[in-house]
Write an enzyme that holds these catalytic residues in place. Structure first.
Site, PDB file in Angstrom:
ATOM      1  CB  SER A  12      -0.977  -0.064   1.367  1.00 51.51           C
ATOM      2  OG  SER A  12      -1.579   1.285   1.429  1.00 51.51           O
ATOM      3  CE1 TYR A  39      -4.157  -1.858   5.027  1.00 57.77           C
ATOM      4  CE2 TYR A  39      -3.515   0.360   4.933  1.00 57.77           C
ATOM      5  CZ  TYR A  39      -3.567  -0.814   4.149  1.00 57.77           C
ATOM      6  OH  TYR A  39      -3.933  -0.935   2.944  1.00 57.77           O
TER       7      TYR A  39
END
Length: 261
Positions: free
Chosen positions: A141, A154
């Site tokens: 990501s 995350y």
């Protein structure tokens, strides 16, 4: 490469980027094994993909946040299939104050993003090494390039995925297995996600991507042996250039808008 009797494995395959990966692989006449959580209608998708693209498909409904399940599914895959592509797409995010996060919330993110990706790769690697050519694509990501308040776990998990992928690429560079990683921003997977990201303001909208375009580029670049696949170069450049003391509060404030909206 003759792929008539070998398969690609895609985790998180029922929707969003995972579903797009399945479709783009099938367009290239690559057989696909779809792995998804139970209750995601993956059986229908598997049948539909097989009919539309005239490829072989199989599916498994399993929760990858449980290590025993990962070991079970990889054992089954190794016993039943020749695998030449592994796409570790399954991942979990979430936005909340860390103090309000439950232990299960924290554990599930780490289990899916870190442990499932690591174990799937480890257990299927001997199978991949047996094929004439094989590929691993891990989905990281843009969050891998900066810590972010109100997400905390995350981005840390995605930093792991990026580092893990780069290290494994170097380790396997003299073998038949090519390892790549992609670091996309948020994607237009459904209306709820789009609305949530757009609440972050300009920064959120800047990184919002179309899953089909991301999947198409990833599949093409993977076969071109691109070890770090770029799908949104402008935001990637911004994240790489900005010093941490600027991007950390910038990213955190964007996420805070999402919570407060």
């Amino acid at each position: 490469m003759d792929t008539k009797e070998s398969f690609a494995v895609v985790t998180g395959a029922s929707q969003g980027l995972g579903k797009a990966f399945v479709e783009h692989l099938a367009k290239k006449k690559i057989n696909v094994i779809l792995i998804s959580l139970p209750g995601q209608n993956v059986a229908y998708l598997s049948k539909k993909i097989a009919e539309i693209y005239d490829v072989k498909t199989h599916y498994y409904e399993i929760d990858l946040s449980v290590n025993e399940n990962v070991m079970q599914i990889t054992e089954e895959l190794n016993r039943s299939f020749n695998i030449h592509i592994l796409i570790n797409n399954a991942g979990l995010g979430g936005t909340r104050k860390f103090v309000d996060a439950t232990p299960d919330y924290i554990n599930t993110i780490l289990q899916v993003n870190v442990m499932a990706t690591s174990l799937m790769t480890h257990q299927l690697l001997p199978n991949l090494l047996k094929q004439p050519k094989a590929y691993i694509l891990n989905v990281s990501s843009m969050a891998a390039f900066s810590p972010i308040g109100f997400k905390t776990v995350y981005p840390a998990s995605k930093t792991f995925i990026h580092s893990f992928s780069r290290g494994l690429h170097e380790e396997l560079k003299d073998t038949n297995v090519f390892v790549s990683v992609v670091n996309p921003g948020a994607m237009k997977t459904n209306k709820d996600v789009c609305e949530r990201i757009e609440k972050q303001g300009f920064l959120g909208k800047l990184t919002l991507l179309d899953p089909n375009k991301v999947a198409a580029r990833c599949v093409n670049q993977l076969f071109k042996r691109d070890s770090v696949i770029m799908v949104n170069p402008i935001s990637w450049l911004v994240m790489k250039i900005l010093p941490i003391w600027i991007k950390l509060p910038l990213m955190t404030n964007a996420i805070k808008k999402e919570i407060e909206a």
